[in-house]
Scaffold this active site. Structure first.
Site, PDB file in Angstrom:
ATOM      1  N   SER A   1      -4.262   2.957  -7.502  1.00 59.14           N
ATOM      2  CA  SER A   1      -4.345   1.679  -6.796  1.00 59.14           C
ATOM      3  C   SER A   1      -3.287   1.430  -5.726  1.00 59.14           C
ATOM      4  CB  SER A   1      -4.318   0.523  -7.802  1.00 59.14           C
ATOM      5  OG  SER A   1      -5.571   0.395  -8.423  1.00 59.14           O
TER       6      SER A   1
ATOM      7  N   LYS B   1       1.925  -8.046  -4.260  1.00 59.61           N
ATOM      8  CA  LYS B   1       0.588  -8.040  -4.884  1.00 59.61           C
ATOM      9  C   LYS B   1       0.508  -9.178  -5.886  1.00 59.61           C
ATOM     10  CE  LYS B   1      -2.592  -4.812  -7.273  1.00 59.61           C
ATOM     11  NZ  LYS B   1      -2.711  -3.422  -7.808  1.00 59.61           N
TER      12      LYS B   1
ATOM     13  N   SER C   1      -6.627  -0.982  -6.026  1.00 62.30           N
ATOM     14  CA  SER C   1      -6.669  -2.426  -6.129  1.00 62.30           C
ATOM     15  C   SER C   1      -5.621  -3.148  -5.276  1.00 62.30           C
ATOM     16  CB  SER C   1      -6.466  -2.838  -7.592  1.00 62.30           C
ATOM     17  OG  SER C   1      -5.191  -2.428  -8.046  1.00 62.30           O
TER      18      SER C   1
END
Ligand SMILES: [Mg+2]
Ligand SMILES: [Zn+2]
Lengths: 486, 95, 494
Positions: free
Chosen positions: C177, C78, C153
């Site tokens: 997330s 990420k 996210s």
């Protein structure tokens, strides 16, 4: 000065701790150096970096708290103080808000005449320092009128002790005496270098005035930008005079921050916008709370050295040493400790103080070697004092011996023994020297008899020389005078 | 609980310039959100302690031992504006 | 089935035993990435060269006899995690060109275990969002229906793993997330106990909530990644210094002897008939596997969203202060520092980030602190207390992972409706508990073209990761929901 008013002064100090590394990262904590070389993701506030507290910094704060008799609460924590400034990497400072490492305590200090005073502390807490901005384009390095600033983050994240006093000081001189005591204590503890010129000690003062004897507090102003103890004293006195002037003319004091202008000797308003004070403190979520163990606190307490104020009181009240000399002795912790050892062995504090602050300090200055690190051990100096006290040697020989001891000659008693330097106190032996000198200088004797009494010194000197400096000078004086008058 | 928000003041504290449109839209959206979070007032929290951290660790510290620093060039190369060995910023107006 | 569709466990095994080289796996993955990225958009940066260099190093280590748990496993990182020398953007314009000068501990541990970083995956800006739509730098599509969001996210990491652009994804979970995109993309999305995995190098959103965790196609893969990342880190004072029980070797076959709590307040009937049916079936499956279902109550969990939307913004308002145009990142010039700050942050942050900074600044400001921030912290205490009482009656809690399957782009235009996406995942985050989502079936959303995956959330007491992963594995093995459908990639291959 106006006797109808008294000043109420509180001092807030920031002191850089003497650790090997910064507060929350492993970057070296050292003054100066090439700009931006002591930086890492943590102290540069890089995205993703996290702080981890320096255990040594916490111990130093607790030690300082204990030295001033503060309470060390069982629970303490870090908080964030939020405000934007270019030299503050994260745009918040990790500090302590409602649960500092040390609460209360007292700084004992003394005035020039030796009077002891006390000022209570509000709290001592631990935080991190900012980087350093250099303001360019204004010509004088000042922020006002500068066109841009350059930032060096070497200092960012250096552990900082904030020490806030109660408003219990009454004059600029008291404030300086308080700061001196604080400085000496932190130096003795090894907490900091406490050098104002290098910025490892910085202070602000809160000043208000009120009618003498009143218990109420007047409106205060905060004075900043004081770069030396002398400017602290001048700034406070100037601000006090300014406030008295305003009140005497029926005016009113505005609560504000004022900067000290060293050149013109006045404070000037640095008024800030209201919002600048909304620091939005909240518990630092990247750190866990501190719970100093009782055992650790007691270990630190047991390791506290004798503090300067204790030392000063002992020197003046028990040893009878004058305030000025006593102050000099506590000034340097190693010198005081050395002096204590000399006194312990010699039992003549006045003589010890004379030697330590006189000849030894002079030698130290000349050679650049600290007294406590010199070849003259406290035991040997005590031995020398013993020889003088016992009239085994006179002061001239003592001086010479001390110089040789400084160069590593060792035990003074051994030298005296080996070289036969013991003072001659036998009147018969001295009389023989006197006889010898007078007969060798008949014309001088004649001058004396003609009324020129000042030639006596020459004759005494010649006798001392003949005795190779060993004759008891008092006895020589007496015998020469007797002989000449006969 | 108070449920209005002075968007302009808060944006000043947060150092974010807002357009008039943003002031209007954010003001409305955040006012709505505050309306929702005000539900917390229903909870009796009088005798409840605050939780800042869910873990119960204490005294997680590091030794006072130096660690390597970053290379200055590597760092300054990413500075929006540098001057020699320094980070350069526009003039600071004392506040 | 192409090789890159194999599990991380299988790939690591093959590379360790030199059936395949890490270089071959990496090349195959990069080729696949090239063919599908145009449609999926999982990555903001593909690290082709450095991935090959890492793979070569892994092959060398394997030849030297090192037993690497993740040998040659392609991983999507990420883009809110630092990797030395790689662009690390957080999905924000303010960091669009920032090159991280150091590596996050969790990433370093994955690499140490032999994983190969394929790229930096898209995410909602500063991890604030539940759909990946808040990324300022790219659009990521759900591989199971490209008209839908991947969740957020950690949407880029989830999409990458779902589309076989990586075998493992690294995500971060602040309010859901990892778990929500896991559910949306037919993956196991696992958030460990707060403090289990170092946050050092994870660009902070809300420090007291952020936790790194894996996204994987199987529970075993998630466990392998967890085992590689977990443990105390001297660089993160909030990591917990207590032994990590390896989870990968402790996966279970059944749930006998376990009591699974059904949360009274989380009745799935509220989610509509289709989801209700799926969840009821899932609970029955748990029972069939030997679990005893017990009802538990989390009376204050309903206040989770309100609590979260004070605490997380408060922390983020401070954490994001450092993006000021002085040391790195975007700067928009101004006459003085003050206007430089105002303009830089106005131009660098997107609307969701601004909203949260503003509300958080407000919640901490003088006069509001007690009413908002402190009250939220107290609510947090109550929520954590609810879980503690619930776990006195059960070993695990089962509940929905999200209130709906992946939705279409733009479907949640009102901020608060997006915030409600995390209704079921926020309470666990506030309590710091380990929780995961595991595929539990498929449903065709209203107006949808194809069935979309649905996730079951399982939650365990603090530090009971081994139990949690073990139970999830038993459920996965018995149901096999994840294998029922494949992502629609054939049509999009370039
Ligand atoms: Mg301070
Ligand atoms: Zn550093």
């Amino acid at each position: 000065m106006n006797a109808r008013y008294e000043a109420v002064i509180g001092v807030e100090c920031h002191v850089e701790l003497k650790t090997k590394t910064k507060m929350f990262c492993g970057c070296v904590n050292a003054f100066g150096g090439e700009p931006n070389t002591k930086i890492c993701p943590v102290c540069l506030g890089m995205p993703g970096a996290l702080p981890v507290p320096n255990a040594q910094a916490i111990e130093l704060i607790i030690a300082a708290g204990l030295a001033f008799g503060a309470e060390i609460p069982a629970f303490s924590k870090f908080d964030r103080k939020n405000y934007f400034y270019p030299d503050m990497p994260k745009d918040y400072q990790i500090s302590q808000y409602d649960m500092p490492l040390a609460i209360g305590g007292t700084v004992k200090y003394w005035l020039e005449d030796g009077t002891m005073r006390e000022c209570r502390l509000t709290r001592i807490h631990l935080e991190e320092d900012t980087g350093k901005s250099t303001h360019a384009g204004s010509g004088d390095g000042r922020i006002a009128g500068s066109s841009y600033s350059l930032v060096d983050f070497n200092r960012a994240g250096v552990p900082l002790m904030e020490c806030v006093s109660e408003p219990e000081l009454r004059s600029g001189a008291e404030a300086v005496a308080y700061l001196e005591s604080l400085r000496r204590t932190l130096l003795a503890l090894g907490v900091s270098d406490v050098k104002m010129e290098e910025g490892s000690l910085r202070c602000d003062a809160n000043v208000s005035i009120r009618p003498a004897g009143s218990a109420e507090l007047g409106t205060k102003t905060e004075i900043k930008n004081m770069n030396s103890f002398r400017s602290v004293e001048r700034a406070i006195e100037s601000e006090r005079a300014r406030q008295i002037e305003i009140l005497s003319n029926g005016g009113r004091i505005v609560q504000e921050t004022r900067g000290w202008d060293e050149v013109n000797g006045v404070t000037h308003s640095m008024r800030s916008k209201e919002e600048a004070h909304d620091y939005r403190y909240f518990p630092e979520p990247d750190l866990v709370p501190l719970e100093p163990s009782r055992a650790a606190v007691e270990r630190l307490r047991a390791a506290l050295p004798v503090l300067p104020a204790q030392r000063f009181e002992r020197y003046t009240s028990q040893l009878g040493i004058g305030s000025k000399q006593a102050t000099q002795l506590v000034e340097t912790p190693s010198l005081g400790a050395y002096f204590d050892r000399v006194v312990a062995c010699s039992n003549n504090a006045q003589q010890a103080s004379n030697f330590v602050l006189g000849d030894l300090s002079r030698l130290a200055n000349e050679t650049g070697v600290a007294v406590a690190e010199s070849a003259v051990s406290a035991e040997h100096l005590a031995e020398l004092i013993g020889l003088v006290d016992a009239k085994r040697i006179n002061s001239k020989i003592a001086k010479e011996l001390l110089a040789r001891m400084w160069d590593g000659a060792g035990s003074p008693a051994a030298i005296v023994e080996r070289e036969g330097l013991a003072q001659t106190t036998d009147p018969g032996a001295i009389a023989a020297f006197v006889e010898e000198v007078l007969s060798a200088h008949p014309s001088v004797v004649a001058e004396f008899k003609a009324g020129k009494s000042n030639v006596m010194g020459f004759l005494v000197g010649q006798v001392m020389k003949a005795s190779r400096g060993k004759a008891d000078p008092a006895l020589v004086n007496e015998l020469v005078r007797t002989k000449l008058s006969s | 609980m108070p449920d209005s928000i002075d968007i302009r003041y808060v944006a000043t504290l947060a150092r974010i310039a807002l357009t008039d449109d943003e002031v209007e839209v954010f003001g409305r959206q955040l006012g709505d959100l505050l309306g929702h979070v005000n539900a917390l007032a229903e909870l009796d929290t009088a005798s409840v302690s605050a939780t800042a951290q869910v873990i119960e660790s204490r005294n997680v510290l590091r030794e006072d031992r130096p660690a390597p620093c970053l290379d200055r060039e590597k760092v300054l190369a990413q500075a929006p504006q540098r001057q020699g060995a320094f980070f350069r910023v526009p003039r600071i107006i004392a506040e | 089935m192409e090789y890159i569709e194999k599990s991380a466990a299988q790939i690591a095994h093959d590379v360790r035993t030199r059936v395949r080289s890490a270089a071959e796996v990496t090349d195959a993955t990069l080729a696949h990435v090239e063919s599908v990225e145009g449609a999926v958009g999982a990555y903001l940066t593909v690290l082709a060269d450095s991935a090959r260099a890492h793979a070569a190093r892994v092959d060398e280590r394997v030849r030297n006899g090192e037993k690497l748990a993740l040998a040659g496993v392609p991983v999507a990182v990420k883009d809110n995690m630092c990797l030395d020398g790689s662009r690390t953007t957080c999905g924000s314009k303010i960091l669009e060109r920032w090159i991280a000068p150091y590596t996050a501990t969790a990433v370093a541990r994955m690499l140490e275990a032999g994983a190969v970083p394929i790229g930096k995956a898209n995410c909602d800006e500063f991890a604030m969002g539940s759909s990946c739509e808040n990324s300022a730098l790219g659009v990521t599509r759900n591989p199971y229906d490209l008209t839908r969001v991947p969740g957020g996210s950690s949407g880029g990491s989830a999409a990458a793993v779902a589309a076989y652009e990586a075998a493992l994804g690294m995500g971060s979970d602040t309010g859901g997330s990892i778990r929500e995109p896991g559910a949306f993309c037919n993956l196991v999305g696992f958030k460990p106990t707060y403090g289990r995995i170092s946050r050092y190098g994870l660009i902070a959103f809300a420090s007291s909530l952020d936790q790194i965790g894996p996204l994987a196609r199987t529970v075993e893969d998630a466990a392998l990644a967890y085992d590689a990342m977990a443990g105390f880190d001297p660089m993160d004072a909030t990591t917990v210094d207590r032994p990590v029980e390896a989870a990968a070797g402790a996966l279970r076959e059944d749930l006998r002897g376990l009591r699974v709590g059904m949360v009274r307040e989380f009745d799935s009937a509220a989610l509509g008939a289709a989801l209700d049916a799926l969840y009821r079936a899932a609970y029955r499956d748990l029972e069939r596997l030997g679990a005893e279902l017990v009802e538990v109550s989390l009376p204050t969990a309903a206040y989770g969203v309100a609590t979260y939307y004070l605490i997380a913004p408060a922390e983020c308002s401070s954490n994001l202060a450092r993006f000021d145009g002085v040391r790195y990142g975007l700067r928009v010039e101004g006459d003085d520092v003050r206007s430089m700050y105002d303009r830089t942050r106005a131009a660098g942050f997107g609307p969701e980030v601004k909203r949260r900074i503003l509300i958080g600044t407000h919640a901490l400001s003088s006069g509001y602190y007690d009413a908002y921030y402190v009250r939220a912290q107290k609510a947090r205490t109550l929520i954590a207390g609810d879980f503690e009482r619930a776990f006195a009656q059960c070993d695990l809690i089962a509940c929905p992972a999200a209130s709906c399957p992946a939705f279409e782009f733009g479907a949640k235009s009102d901020p608060y409706s997006m915030y409600l996406m995390d209704y079921y995942t926020i309470p666990m985050a506030l309590a710091g508990l380990p929780a995961l989502s595991v595929p539990c079936g498929w449903t065709t959303p209203e107006g949808g073209r194809v069935p979309m995956p649905v996730g079951l959330q399982l939650c365990a007491p603090l530090f009971a990761e081994k139990l949690l992963l073990g139970a999830a594995r038993a459920y996965e093995a018995a149901t096999g929901h994840a294998l029922a459908r494949r992502p629609e990639l054939e049509s999009v291959r370039a």
